[in-house]
Design an enzyme around this catalytic site. Structure first.
Site, mmCIF file in Angstrom:
data_model
loop_
_atom_site.group_PDB
_atom_site.id
_atom_site.type_symbol
_atom_site.label_atom_id
_atom_site.label_comp_id
_atom_site.label_asym_id
_atom_site.label_seq_id
_atom_site.Cartn_x
_atom_site.Cartn_y
_atom_site.Cartn_z
ATOM 1 N N GLU A 447 37.381 36.842 44.088
ATOM 2 C CA GLU A 447 36.876 37.267 42.758
ATOM 3 C C GLU A 447 35.795 36.326 42.245
ATOM 4 O O GLU A 447 35.686 36.091 41.038
ATOM 5 C CB GLU A 447 38.014 37.303 41.742
ATOM 6 C CG GLU A 447 38.659 38.635 41.572
ATOM 7 C CD GLU A 447 37.668 39.777 41.548
ATOM 8 O OE1 GLU A 447 37.870 40.710 42.333
ATOM 9 O OE2 GLU A 447 36.689 39.754 40.781
HETATM 10 C C1 LIG Z 1 42.288 37.229 51.151
HETATM 11 C C2 LIG Z 1 40.947 37.652 50.657
HETATM 12 C C3 LIG Z 1 40.832 38.807 49.903
HETATM 13 C C4 LIG Z 1 39.581 39.249 49.457
HETATM 14 N N1 LIG Z 1 39.459 40.441 48.793
HETATM 15 C C5 LIG Z 1 38.214 40.947 48.542
HETATM 16 C C6 LIG Z 1 38.048 42.275 48.051
HETATM 17 O O1 LIG Z 1 39.009 42.989 47.777
HETATM 18 N N2 LIG Z 1 36.783 42.750 47.899
HETATM 19 C C7 LIG Z 1 35.688 42.004 48.180
HETATM 20 O O2 LIG Z 1 34.576 42.506 48.035
HETATM 21 N N3 LIG Z 1 35.811 40.736 48.639
HETATM 22 C C8 LIG Z 1 37.040 40.192 48.828
HETATM 23 N N4 LIG Z 1 37.178 38.914 49.313
HETATM 24 C C9 LIG Z 1 35.992 38.109 49.529
HETATM 25 C C10 LIG Z 1 35.874 36.979 48.523
HETATM 26 O O3 LIG Z 1 35.525 37.476 47.265
HETATM 27 C C11 LIG Z 1 34.870 35.959 49.097
HETATM 28 O O4 LIG Z 1 35.537 35.297 50.147
HETATM 29 C C12 LIG Z 1 34.374 34.994 48.058
HETATM 30 O O5 LIG Z 1 33.578 35.647 47.119
HETATM 31 C C13 LIG Z 1 33.576 33.845 48.682
HETATM 32 O O6 LIG Z 1 32.637 34.311 49.609
HETATM 33 P P1 LIG Z 1 32.605 33.681 51.082
HETATM 34 O O7 LIG Z 1 33.989 33.681 51.618
HETATM 35 O O8 LIG Z 1 31.567 34.377 51.867
HETATM 36 O O9 LIG Z 1 32.216 32.185 50.868
HETATM 37 P P2 LIG Z 1 30.721 31.622 50.695
HETATM 38 O O10 LIG Z 1 29.988 32.458 49.729
HETATM 39 O O11 LIG Z 1 30.123 31.403 52.037
HETATM 40 O O12 LIG Z 1 31.014 30.229 50.029
HETATM 41 C C14 LIG Z 1 31.421 29.059 50.758
HETATM 42 C C15 LIG Z 1 31.415 27.879 49.791
HETATM 43 O O13 LIG Z 1 30.068 27.676 49.313
HETATM 44 C C16 LIG Z 1 30.020 27.768 47.899
HETATM 45 N N5 LIG Z 1 28.794 28.463 47.512
HETATM 46 C C17 LIG Z 1 28.354 29.665 47.970
HETATM 47 N N6 LIG Z 1 27.196 29.980 47.374
HETATM 48 C C18 LIG Z 1 26.908 28.987 46.514
HETATM 49 C C19 LIG Z 1 25.844 28.739 45.585
HETATM 50 N N7 LIG Z 1 24.848 29.594 45.418
HETATM 51 N N8 LIG Z 1 25.886 27.582 44.883
HETATM 52 C C20 LIG Z 1 26.873 26.703 45.045
HETATM 53 N N9 LIG Z 1 27.906 26.884 45.890
HETATM 54 C C21 LIG Z 1 27.933 28.016 46.609
HETATM 55 C C22 LIG Z 1 31.259 28.551 47.495
HETATM 56 O O14 LIG Z 1 31.678 28.258 46.174
HETATM 57 C C23 LIG Z 1 32.269 28.112 48.546
HETATM 58 O O15 LIG Z 1 32.869 26.906 48.179
HETATM 59 C C24 LIG Z 1 38.433 38.459 49.728
HETATM 60 C C25 LIG Z 1 38.562 37.272 50.458
HETATM 61 C C26 LIG Z 1 39.783 36.882 50.937
HETATM 62 C C27 LIG Z 1 39.874 35.635 51.773
#
Ligand SMILES: Cc1cc2nc3c(=O)[nH]c(=O)nc-3n(C[C@H](O)[C@H](O)[C@H](O)COP(=O)(O)OP(=O)(O)OC[C@H]3O[C@@H](n4cnc5c(N)ncnc54)[C@H](O)[C@@H]3O)c2cc1C
Length: 611
Positions: A447
């Site tokens: 989220e």
């Molecule tokens: C169990 C589970 C359920 C989920 N359910 C859903 C769902 O129902 N629908 C859906 O659409 N998604 C869902 N997600 C996805 C979830 O919302 C994302 O995992 C989350 O938004 C983070 O994206 P990412 O994993 O690609 O991490 P990344 O975006 O790659 O982030 C990695 C790290 O870098 C940091 N970071 C990234 N960009 C920036 C920035 N611009 N500035 C500073 N720091 C940054 C982040 O805070 C994090 O610490 C789910 C994920 C999981 C694991």
């Protein structure tokens, strides 16, 4: 495996205290839009939801974790008991407590449905996600859909006939939602061909309903890059005209650290054949704004998950600490023959328990405060006072990122403390606290990660309505300090609460200065710090407010009244929290910008190359 045992406990007394003693929900009941609700109804509903959560959801929580979801023949099978629980949930109507009667709900206050949600999520976090997402999808369609879409989907989603999902994330587009590449090609008549792959989709597939309605963010031809080019589509898993599959393929489900009963799926749209979706409403490129509606509620929902699991973990630890006998009382530390005592008698265990209690009750008070701002907003609109209603909505907007961030983060921290209270027993699966810990880690990630919440607060929410929401918030804190100046019990911390409000004001000015000077890397570095300062201030304030109410109530009770201990507990929890956390806020502002810069100074953080 002790799956048939209910391990869930919650504190109904604290819930009633918040609603009726601290926040005066009574004032909103029996009037529009809550004309059909009385205090007795609220109390009865919370009692029943608690009993139902213990009887139906608690016993299948550990099974859900151990058995998990299984993908077989392209379909997900949920853990044993989930299908029966789903039927029972909608028969009882617990999901519809806050839903409009027009769509089969009971039209109750958000504050009440949040507390019901705490119990359902605390008893079984993974199960509760399926219905929570379905409700979120229904709310988006209710707000932005055409009359036909509302008629087709809302009642079925609100009443558990259909389930729903939110599909934002793609392999290369996580926090950077605007990088999504899923395509939507117009077919005419508001229909689009959807092609692309979404990952990490919660409740992406399951066997709880006959159909699943996906809300999919996708890009129409020639749409600009970034979030502004995204549109939102309703994509049923199976075509509604009975023609069969809409070619949404569940390619795989994830093997996760926790919430194993919730299927997290990779969904391929339109790869095995044409997948057809319809635009939500009638305007393209409104997708992010529409999804924000769902994300706001979903973010409150994730904060609630943190509270729910923390509350359950705290009460588990409290029960265990009262029973587990180990060591002598510290007063007898030199006497080898002294009687052994329950660990709750050891000062450090008591400290950890009070720390958990304070955080749980403080976060509950924060979330219910947010819920009541929303309830008052609707009541004021019903009475025609739009200006006052907007002010209430302003506080909701301001508090959403604080709730999502702090409750999710602290929820996990409380489960860690609970394991520490248990000792070795907490680390093994005979007790539920290790599952609570694993389940709750995700809350600070999905989220929108918590850093994204912090950026939302400092980059968007502080400045809404020209900063008026934030100024009103600070004024409320200062009003509380002034009103309680003569309260001798709260005196040791009231001045600090006032200083914390000043520190927040100072911190916000510093952030503003950095924005103006283009020092954006400092904003990225300090956004989390500022949000945590605001959360600690707010939680101290609502706890102290509760303590003031409790003190007054206790003063009218006879010495042996059972409620006296409850009220004293409110005071001690508030003082413990405020004494520990408020100095951190004041220091936080003082040093903002002066420390923590080392990570920006060294290009590769001094690690060099990996060998
Ligand atoms: C169990 C589970 C359920 C989920 N359910 C859903 C769902 O129902 N629908 C859906 O659409 N998604 C869902 N997600 C996805 C979830 O919302 C994302 O995992 C989350 O938004 C983070 O994206 P990412 O994993 O690609 O991490 P990344 O975006 O790659 O982030 C990695 C790290 O870098 C940091 N970071 C990234 N960009 C920036 C920035 N611009 N500035 C500073 N720091 C940054 C982040 O805070 C994090 O610490 C789910 C994920 C999981 C694991």
């Amino acid at each position: 495996m002790s799956q048939a045992v209910n391990r869930y406990r919650c504190d109904l007394r604290d819930m009633r205290f918040l609603l009726f003693e601290q926040y005066g929900l009574d004032d909103l009941l029996a009037k529009p839009p809550y004309a059909d609700w009385s205090k007795d109804d609220v109390v009865a509903v919370l009692d029943e939801v608690y009993r139902w959560s213990c009887d139906v959801l608690g016993p299948i929580n550990a099974t859900g974790d151990r058995v998990g979801c299984v993908l077989e023949g392209g379909r997900v099978r949920t853990p044993p008991g989930f299908r029966e629980a789903w039927k029972s949930l909608y028969q009882h109507g617990w999901r519809g407590l806050g839903v409009s009667p027009e769509h089969g709900g009971q039209g109750g206050p958000l504050a009440v449905s949040l507390l019901a949600g705490e119990m359902m999520s605390g008893a079984n976090t993974a199960f509760n996600m399926y219905s929570g997402l379905s409700q979120g999808v229904a709310e988006v369609i209710e707000t932005f859909g055409t009359p036909e879409q509302i008629a087709t989907y809302c009642r079925k989603l609100f009443t558990g006939v259909f389930a729903g999902t939110m599909c934002l994330t793609e392999a290369h587009a996580g926090s950077d939602v605007g990088a999504a590449l899923t395509r939507a090609t117009p077919l005419g008549g508001g229909k689009y061909r959807i092609e692309g792959t979404k990952v990490f989709i919660s409740a992406g597939d399951h066997d709880l309903t006959d159909n699943i309605i996906h809300l999919v963010l996708a890009r129409t031809p020639d749409a600009p890059s970034g979030t502004k080019g995204l549109s939102l589509f309703i994509v049923p898993r199976d075509s509604l005209d009975g023609s069969g599959s809409n070619h949404v393929v569940t390619a795989s489900i994830e093997h996760k650290m926790g919430i194993n009963g919730s299927a997290t799926a990779v969904l391929q749209f339109g790869e095995s054949g044409p997948c057809v979706g319809e635009l939500v409403g009638s305007e393209e490129r409104r997708g992010m704004a529409q999804m924000f509606k769902m994300m706001n509620m979903a973010r409150i929902g994730v904060g609630l998950q943190g509270l729910a699991v923390a509350g359950a973990a705290y009460l588990c630890a409290l029960e265990y600490a009262s029973q587990r006998v180990q060591g002598a009382h510290i007063k007898d530390w030199k006497d080898a023959s002294a009687p052994r005592v329950p660990i709750i008698q050891h000062p450090n265990i008591r400290r950890m328990l009070l720390e958990m209690k304070a955080r749980v009750e403080g976060i509950r008070a924060l979330i219910i405060k947010l819920g009541l701002h929303r309830d008052r907003e609707l009541a004021l609109r019903a009475a025609g006072d739009d200006k006052a209603a907007d002010d209430e909505l302003g506080q909701v907007d301001l508090l959403v990122p604080v709730v999502k961030y702090y409750a999710s983060d602290q929820g996990f921290q409380v489960t860690v403390l609970a394991i520490q209270c248990f000792g070795g027993a907490g680390y093994i699966k005979d007790h539920p606290v290790e599952q609570y810990c694993r389940d709750s880690k995700i809350f600070s990630i999905y989220e929108g990660t918590n850093h994204i919440q912090a950026l939302d607060l400092v980059g968007r929410k502080l400045g809404l309505r020209g900063g008026a929401n934030f100024q009103a918030y600070l004024a409320d804190v200062r009003k509380f300090v002034a009103a309680n100046r003569d309260n001798a019990s709260l005196a040791p911390v009231l001045e600090r609460l006032g200083a914390a409000a000043d520190a927040l004001s100072e911190g916000a000015m510093r952030l503003f200065g950095w924005f103006q000077a283009g020092k954006t890397e400092l904003i990225g570095l300090y956004a989390n710090r500022f949000l945590e300062m605001m959360a600690r201030t707010t939680v101290s304030w609502v706890l102290l407010d509760g303590a003031a109410v409790a003190l007054k109530a206790a003063s009218h009770l006879p010495a042996d009244h059972p409620d006296r201990a409850f009220y004293q507990g409110k005071l001690h929890a508030a003082m413990h929290y405020a004494q520990l956390e408020l100095p951190v806020v004041v220091d936080g502002a003082r040093f903002m910008g002066q420390e923590m810069r080392h990570s920006l100074e060294i290009p590769d953080l001094g690690f060099g190359r990996f060998e």
